[in-house]
Design a protein around this motif. Sequence first.
Motif, PDB file in Angstrom:
ATOM      1  N   PRO A   1       8.758  -9.712  12.284  1.00 32.83           N
ATOM      2  CA  PRO A   1       7.846 -10.352  11.329  1.00 32.83           C
ATOM      3  C   PRO A   1       7.281  -9.352  10.313  1.00 32.83           C
ATOM      4  N   ALA A   2       6.912  -8.155  10.779  1.00 33.82           N
ATOM      5  CA  ALA A   2       6.423  -7.123   9.861  1.00 33.82           C
ATOM      6  C   ALA A   2       7.517  -6.708   8.884  1.00 33.82           C
ATOM      7  N   ALA A   3       8.762  -6.669   9.369  1.00 37.47           N
ATOM      8  CA  ALA A   3       9.891  -6.317   8.502  1.00 37.47           C
ATOM      9  C   ALA A   3      10.083  -7.357   7.402  1.00 37.47           C
ATOM     10  N   ALA A   4       9.955  -8.633   7.772  1.00 39.92           N
ATOM     11  CA  ALA A   4      10.120  -9.709   6.781  1.00 39.92           C
ATOM     12  C   ALA A   4       9.049  -9.597   5.697  1.00 39.92           C
ATOM     13  N   GLY A   5       7.812  -9.295   6.093  1.00 40.68           N
ATOM     14  CA  GLY A   5       6.744  -9.124   5.109  1.00 40.68           C
ATOM     15  C   GLY A   5       6.937  -7.891   4.263  1.00 40.68           C
ATOM     16  N   GLY A   6       7.352  -6.794   4.895  1.00 37.64           N
ATOM     17  CA  GLY A   6       7.614  -5.570   4.147  1.00 37.64           C
ATOM     18  C   GLY A   6       8.710  -5.760   3.117  1.00 37.64           C
TER      19      GLY A   6
ATOM     20  N   LEU B   1       9.011  -5.121  -0.987  1.00 42.94           N
ATOM     21  CA  LEU B   1      10.125  -4.403  -1.625  1.00 42.94           C
ATOM     22  C   LEU B   1      10.753  -5.255  -2.723  1.00 42.94           C
ATOM     23  N   LYS B   2      10.945  -6.530  -2.422  1.00 42.36           N
ATOM     24  CA  LYS B   2      11.556  -7.437  -3.400  1.00 42.36           C
ATOM     25  C   LYS B   2      10.690  -7.566  -4.644  1.00 42.36           C
ATOM     26  N   ALA B   3       9.395  -7.695  -4.442  1.00 49.29           N
ATOM     27  CA  ALA B   3       8.470  -7.813  -5.578  1.00 49.29           C
ATOM     28  C   ALA B   3       8.481  -6.562  -6.435  1.00 49.29           C
ATOM     29  N   ALA B   4       8.794  -5.412  -5.825  1.00 49.39           N
ATOM     30  CA  ALA B   4       8.841  -4.144  -6.552  1.00 49.39           C
ATOM     31  C   ALA B   4      10.248  -3.839  -7.084  1.00 49.39           C
TER      32      ALA B   4
ATOM     33  N   ASP C   1      17.541  -4.021  -3.503  1.00 46.32           N
ATOM     34  CA  ASP C   1      18.920  -3.797  -3.943  1.00 46.32           C
ATOM     35  C   ASP C   1      19.724  -2.957  -2.948  1.00 46.32           C
ATOM     36  N   GLY C   2      19.166  -2.768  -1.745  1.00 46.48           N
ATOM     37  CA  GLY C   2      19.871  -1.972  -0.736  1.00 46.48           C
ATOM     38  C   GLY C   2      19.515  -0.504  -0.772  1.00 46.48           C
ATOM     39  N   SER C   3      18.647  -0.108  -1.678  1.00 48.43           N
ATOM     40  CA  SER C   3      18.270   1.312  -1.791  1.00 48.43           C
ATOM     41  C   SER C   3      17.299   1.744  -0.690  1.00 48.43           C
TER      42      SER C   3
ATOM     43  N   THR D   1       0.827  -1.208   0.000  1.00 43.90           N
ATOM     44  CA  THR D   1       0.000   0.000   0.000  1.00 43.90           C
ATOM     45  C   THR D   1       0.864   1.262   0.000  1.00 43.90           C
ATOM     46  N   LEU D   2       1.891   1.267   0.844  1.00 40.69           N
ATOM     47  CA  LEU D   2       2.747   2.450   0.951  1.00 40.69           C
ATOM     48  C   LEU D   2       3.591   2.666  -0.306  1.00 40.69           C
ATOM     49  N   LEU D   3       3.958   1.609  -0.982  1.00 37.48           N
ATOM     50  CA  LEU D   3       4.717   1.755  -2.232  1.00 37.48           C
ATOM     51  C   LEU D   3       3.890   2.440  -3.311  1.00 37.48           C
ATOM     52  N   GLN D   4       2.585   2.240  -3.279  1.00 39.74           N
ATOM     53  CA  GLN D   4       1.722   2.926  -4.238  1.00 39.74           C
ATOM     54  C   GLN D   4       1.711   4.433  -3.979  1.00 39.74           C
TER      55      GLN D   4
END
Length: 342
Positions: free
Chosen positions: A236-241, A245-248, A252-254, A219-222
């Motif tokens: 756990p929230a970090a792992a999901g977040g 990020l990976k899907a988007a 890459d460390g950015s 949602t936030l990436l949109q």
Amino acid sequence: MRKWTILKAAVAGLAFYGAMATASYAADIVGLITKTEGNPFFVKMREGAQAKAKELGLTLQTFAGKFDGDNDSQVAAIENLISAGAKGFAIVPSDSSAIVPTIKKARDAGLLVIVLDTPLDPIDAADATFATDNFKAGELIGQWAKGTLGDKAANAKIAFLDLATNQPTVDYLRDQGFMKGFGIDIKDPKKYGDEDDARICGHEMTGGAEDGGRTAMETLLQKCPDVSVMYTINEPAAAGGYQALKAAGKDDGSVLVVSIDGGCPGVKNVAAGVIGATSQQYPLKMAAMAMEAIEKFAKTGEKPKPTPGKEFFDTGATLITDKPVTGVESIDSKKGAELCWG
């Protein structure tokens, strides 16, 4: 006949004495109430309580909500402990305010109430609080993120993956601790979302879970495709977040990822570069200390005291990162793995 009567009286007396002795030496009942059953943080907390209760000869009853924010289940658990004649209990409240009337009922009934991890609002509604300094834990990861970005911090885009819409104390303390550490002006000290700093992309709720973290970050990436920092309420929230990020294509460390917990999976993610820094806390220690305090209270009536200068007993928080920042004390993931849980 008289001898038989005396014998029956003697046997009855022994039986009565035996019942009295059994009652006198029956193990004291204590309780542990967590927000949920499966979260590794609460699993470790339960293990700590079980081990210490066994060591002290206490009978431990454990309860958990069906989901993070399930106040009704916690109310029912407290009612059960009052009815069972428990000496006291430790609780991680799902709703820092809504549970207060039931906490008062338990204290009025003579139970010692120790809050773990998430302070009540007001904090003195419990007999004692054993917790990480959640504001300090957030401040540490905020300072680390600001120091890592350097001059780029002035133009950062920050996504906040928070806990729940009711904003329990642990939620706003960690969130606002991060903001202070990063240099964001805090408005109302007991809630987030009222800030006017242009660097904030938004706040989304995760429930402290991996799937919630993924959805929140999607949602936030949109809203903020140029995000550069992802704050998360827990690992756990970090792992999901990070999955979002990976899907988007942003793994890459950015994007700097920061979190709080210090569980073994989270520390592994620090070592792997998924999480840049996390603040480690110590749930097993919290729960074990609570069992000791309740046992002491049952014997002596003495209640635990807070850390000098604070309203609670501070069980510690340590920043873990493999990319230290000057002026921000930390340990590396190798040392963090020696201290982790879950």
